[in-house]
Design a protein around this motif. Structure first.
Motif, PDB file in Angstrom:
ATOM      1  N   LEU A 156      -0.015  -9.237 -38.168  1.00 22.23           N
ATOM      2  CA  LEU A 156      -0.424  -8.013 -38.829  1.00 22.23           C
ATOM      3  C   LEU A 156      -0.985  -6.998 -37.838  1.00 22.23           C
ATOM      4  O   LEU A 156      -1.690  -7.362 -36.895  1.00 22.23           O
ATOM      5  N   THR A 157      -0.695  -5.734 -38.071  1.00 23.25           N
ATOM      6  CA  THR A 157      -1.280  -4.672 -37.259  1.00 23.25           C
ATOM      7  C   THR A 157      -2.724  -4.439 -37.700  1.00 23.25           C
ATOM      8  O   THR A 157      -3.169  -4.954 -38.740  1.00 23.25           O
ATOM      9  N   VAL A 187       0.577   3.355 -48.148  1.00 24.31           N
ATOM     10  CA  VAL A 187      -0.122   2.110 -48.474  1.00 24.31           C
ATOM     11  C   VAL A 187       0.848   1.118 -49.090  1.00 24.31           C
ATOM     12  O   VAL A 187       0.837  -0.076 -48.749  1.00 24.31           O
ATOM     13  N   LYS A 188       1.703   1.588 -49.984  1.00 23.31           N
ATOM     14  CA  LYS A 188       2.672   0.707 -50.623  1.00 23.31           C
ATOM     15  C   LYS A 188       3.583   0.069 -49.594  1.00 23.31           C
ATOM     16  O   LYS A 188       3.891  -1.133 -49.664  1.00 23.31           O
ATOM     17  N   ASN A 189       4.015   0.843 -48.603  1.00 23.15           N
ATOM     18  CA  ASN A 189       4.875   0.302 -47.536  1.00 23.15           C
ATOM     19  C   ASN A 189       4.137  -0.747 -46.714  1.00 23.15           C
ATOM     20  O   ASN A 189       4.701  -1.789 -46.351  1.00 23.15           O
ATOM     21  N   HIS A 190       2.856  -0.465 -46.433  1.00 20.87           N
ATOM     22  CA  HIS A 190       2.058  -1.440 -45.670  1.00 20.87           C
ATOM     23  C   HIS A 190       1.883  -2.727 -46.466  1.00 20.87           C
ATOM     24  O   HIS A 190       1.954  -3.834 -45.898  1.00 20.87           O
ATOM     25  N   ILE A 194       2.874  -6.481 -45.383  1.00 22.89           N
ATOM     26  CA  ILE A 194       1.889  -7.569 -45.368  1.00 22.89           C
ATOM     27  C   ILE A 194       2.411  -8.784 -46.118  1.00 22.89           C
ATOM     28  O   ILE A 194       2.324  -9.926 -45.641  1.00 22.89           O
ATOM     29  N   LEU A 195       2.959  -8.556 -47.307  1.00 23.00           N
ATOM     30  CA  LEU A 195       3.488  -9.662 -48.113  1.00 23.00           C
ATOM     31  C   LEU A 195       4.591 -10.398 -47.363  1.00 23.00           C
ATOM     32  O   LEU A 195       4.661 -11.634 -47.385  1.00 23.00           O
ATOM     33  N   ALA A 196       5.453  -9.627 -46.697  1.00 22.69           N
ATOM     34  CA  ALA A 196       6.564 -10.234 -45.962  1.00 22.69           C
ATOM     35  C   ALA A 196       6.056 -11.055 -44.781  1.00 22.69           C
ATOM     36  O   ALA A 196       6.518 -12.184 -44.547  1.00 22.69           O
ATOM     37  N   ASP A 202       3.014 -11.898 -53.908  1.00 26.36           N
ATOM     38  CA  ASP A 202       2.417 -10.689 -54.476  1.00 26.36           C
ATOM     39  C   ASP A 202       1.046 -10.435 -53.862  1.00 26.36           C
ATOM     40  O   ASP A 202       0.536 -11.231 -53.075  1.00 26.36           O
ATOM     41  N   ARG A 203       0.448  -9.316 -54.260  1.00 23.79           N
ATOM     42  CA  ARG A 203      -0.832  -8.906 -53.685  1.00 23.79           C
ATOM     43  C   ARG A 203      -1.964  -9.858 -54.057  1.00 23.79           C
ATOM     44  O   ARG A 203      -2.937 -10.000 -53.305  1.00 23.79           O
TER      45      ARG A 203
END
Length: 219
Positions: A156-157, A187-190, A194-196, A202-203
């Protein structure tokens, strides 16, 4: 001899008076006040400007931990020693985070209570001997969590880590965007990234993983 100005905050009247009598008999201690609850302790501390407050944790109106926090903020030169029957780690670490300089159990011998007061007045921390091993164990646990987290979240970044921590607090994309001054789409893209990277569905799973590794409390 300059005496240690001591305020005693304890909701049990008999115990409070007994402590005042015992501690006030010491040549280097002057009991400048007594308080039956946390709210009164804060008021008395502001008025009396004690060197040390001996503070019970469980008290009415305002608990000892919140009273300690308020005293530490208002009177940074005043040291607080927590006195409690609670022998649990949560109380210990909450007291330390609130700004307490010492922590002793109510069934500790008088010399241990005195040692805690004198250490606090000298600007030193004090933990009852029975508590030292638990504190060291907590530090070891935190170190293990950090090491595990470093491995789990290695891909993760920094920005993704910030967003994951906020996910762990139960925040929605819109709230995260406002907090970090980002667009909701960003945020949605981040979150998707993160999930990937964490291989979760899911979140909620991501938030639980963050909590497991000490990044945030589970929402």
């Amino acid at each position: 001899m300059t005496k240690i100005r001591l305020l005693i905050a304890e909701d049990e009247t008999l115990l409070r008076h007994a402590l005042a009598q015992m501690l006030g008999a010491e040549a280097d201690i002057e009991v400048v006040g007594q308080a039956p609850n946390g709210e009164a302790a804060v008021v008395a501390a502001r008025a009396q400007q004690p060197d040390v407050v001996l503070m019970d944790i469980n008290m009415p109106k305002l608990d000892g931990i919140e009273a300690t926090r308020q005293i530490a903020q208002a009177l940074p030169e005043c040291a607080v020693v927590m006195l409690t029957v609670l022998d649990d780690d949560d109380s210990l670490f909450e007291a330390v985070k609130a700004g307490a300089k010492g922590y002793v159990l109510k069934d500790a011998p008088p010399e241990e209570v005195l040692a805690a007061i004198r250490a606090a007045a000298a600007g030193e921390g004090f933990l009852g001997p029975s508590l030292v091993s638990r504190v060291m164990g907590e530090f070891a646990r935190i170190s293990r969590l950090r090491a595990a987290a470093k491995e789990v979240f290695a891909d993760l970044t920094r920005r993704e880590m910030e967003i994951l921590e906020l996910l762990g607090k139960g925040m929605r994309n819109r709230d995260i965007a406002a907090t970090l001054y980002l667009s909701e789409k960003t945020v949605k893209n981040h979150v998707s990234a993160i999930l990937a990277k964490l291989h979760v569905n899911d979140r909620t799973e991501a938030a639980l993983l963050a909590a497991k590794h000490g990044l945030a409390d589970p929402a």
